[in-house]
Design an enzyme around this catalytic site. Structure first.
Site, PDB file in Angstrom:
ATOM      1  N   GLN A  33       0.836  -1.194   0.000  1.00 35.08           N
ATOM      2  CA  GLN A  33       0.000   0.000   0.000  1.00 35.08           C
ATOM      3  C   GLN A  33       0.876   1.251   0.000  1.00 35.08           C
ATOM      4  O   GLN A  33       2.081   1.179   0.255  1.00 35.08           O
ATOM      5  CB  GLN A  33      -0.880   0.009   1.259  1.00 35.08           C
ATOM      6  N   ASP A 139       2.315 -12.028   8.073  1.00 35.81           N
ATOM      7  CA  ASP A 139       0.904 -12.133   7.704  1.00 35.81           C
ATOM      8  C   ASP A 139       0.119 -12.700   8.882  1.00 35.81           C
ATOM      9  O   ASP A 139       0.339 -13.847   9.296  1.00 35.81           O
ATOM     10  CB  ASP A 139       0.791 -13.054   6.488  1.00 35.81           C
ATOM     11  N   GLY A 140      -0.804 -11.915   9.422  1.00 37.39           N
ATOM     12  CA  GLY A 140      -1.603 -12.368  10.549  1.00 37.39           C
ATOM     13  C   GLY A 140      -2.464 -13.567  10.223  1.00 37.39           C
ATOM     14  O   GLY A 140      -2.726 -14.417  11.085  1.00 37.39           O
ATOM     15  N   ASP A 157      -6.833  -5.411  14.584  1.00 35.84           N
ATOM     16  CA  ASP A 157      -6.765  -3.963  14.336  1.00 35.84           C
ATOM     17  C   ASP A 157      -6.421  -3.759  12.867  1.00 35.84           C
ATOM     18  O   ASP A 157      -5.283  -3.484  12.501  1.00 35.84           O
ATOM     19  CB  ASP A 157      -5.708  -3.342  15.257  1.00 35.84           C
ATOM     20  N   SER A 158      -7.442  -3.898  12.025  1.00 39.38           N
ATOM     21  CA  SER A 158      -7.212  -3.919  10.584  1.00 39.38           C
ATOM     22  C   SER A 158      -7.766  -2.683   9.909  1.00 39.38           C
ATOM     23  O   SER A 158      -8.557  -1.926  10.479  1.00 39.38           O
ATOM     24  CB  SER A 158      -7.874  -5.160   9.969  1.00 39.38           C
ATOM     25  N   THR A 159      -7.359  -2.499   8.670  1.00 41.06           N
ATOM     26  CA  THR A 159      -7.971  -1.487   7.809  1.00 41.06           C
ATOM     27  C   THR A 159      -9.283  -2.042   7.261  1.00 41.06           C
ATOM     28  O   THR A 159      -9.755  -3.106   7.669  1.00 41.06           O
ATOM     29  CB  THR A 159      -7.027  -1.133   6.653  1.00 41.06           C
TER      30      THR A 159
END
Length: 286
Positions: A33, A139-140, A157-159
């Site tokens: 990103q 990578d979670g 806690d993600s976008t």
């Protein structure tokens, strides 16, 4: 410096939020990103991922208080906590304030976010080197799939569900989350806006309901996310978010907060009627 520099976050094709920029502090493109940090006139330093506001110094405490302290005070003794995402460090910062927590593991996919916040937003990133924190750049989704560790509380806690965060809203991911939670574990996830993204809330809660016996939604207000009213999902194997909550324990903790308090903990689960109607059958009301 251009005195007329503004940034605008556009939501779909009908809404825009504009912020006056004093100075661009960082701008980069990671594998995942775009990452920007700017100094704004009214909100302090601001982190944007792919042009979307993630954090501002002025109101970050509202989000980080509510994503962290609600599950940590709902669980009777959280010792091992997992944060997935949260690259700005604010969620881990709040988790680590709890004396019961022996270990916090944070899995963030984008090292550029972590490094940029370390340098430019120490307000949120100040505890990323804490002795109780294990920081993993990875990578979670893969982490919860492969780990043998058990966690009392998992905080996603993600976008928004686009790009690298999209799998964090899927059933397979939450089946793996369930597997690595303790027998009385709790998972809280960034739950979008009831004003503008109730369809995403419905989809996420349907997933949670296939995996967990109890699912809830709770809300908070903020300055910089579209709609102002934002939500978190709360899914649990055992503990009720308000019936098993002790206001006395909050007071006994000795912690002080800029947003969270014991009365607000319970009140945040009281939802407006349009939300209850839109999520009917998807959230527990007991």
């Amino acid at each position: 410096m251009n005195s007329n520099l503004w940034i605008e976050e556009k939501f779909e094709d009908f809404l825009g939020l504009k912020f006056k920029v004093e100075k661009v502090l960082f701008s980069g493109q990671s594998e995942f990103q775009s990452v920007d940090i700017v100094e704004t006139k009214g909100h302090g330093k601001m982190l944007l991922n792919d042009g979307l506001v993630m954090v501002t110094e002025r109101d970050e405490f509202a989000y980080h208080d509510m994503i962290s302290h609600v599950p940590l005070f709902a669980h009777p003794s959280p010792k091992n906590v997992l944060v997935i995402g949260g690259g700005d460090g604010g969620t881990a910062r709040e988790v680590l304030r709890h004396s019961s927590v022996d270990k916090c593991t944070m899995v963030e996919i984008d090292s550029m976010v972590v490094d940029a916040c370390r340098e430019f937003i120490p307000q949120t990133a100040k505890d990323l080197d804490h002795e109780k924190l294990t920081l993993i750049i990875g990578d979670g989704v893969e982490f919860v799939k492969s780990t043998d560790e058990k966690f009392d509380v998992i905080i996603v806690d993600s976008t928004d569900p686009i790009g690298p965060a999209q799998p964090l809203f899927g059933e397979e991911f939450y089946q793996d989350v369930y597997k690595c939670l303790s027998d009385d574990g709790i998972v809280v996830s960034q739950g979008e806006s009831s004003w503008y993204a109730m369809d995403i809330q419905q989809s996420l809660l349907k997933v949670l309901n296939t995996v967990f016996p109890k699912s809830y939604l709770y809300s908070f207000s903020n300055l910089t996310y579209p709609g102002g009213l934002w939500s978190f999902t709360f899914a649990t194997k055992k503990h009720h978010p308000t019936n098993d909550f002790s206001a006395e324990r909050v007071e006994a903790s000795g912690l002080t907060f800029d947003y969270y308090n014991a009365a607000l903990h319970s009140a945040s689960f009281a939802l407006p009627n349009f939300v209850k109607k839109g999520l009917e059958g998807l959230i527990d009301n007991d």
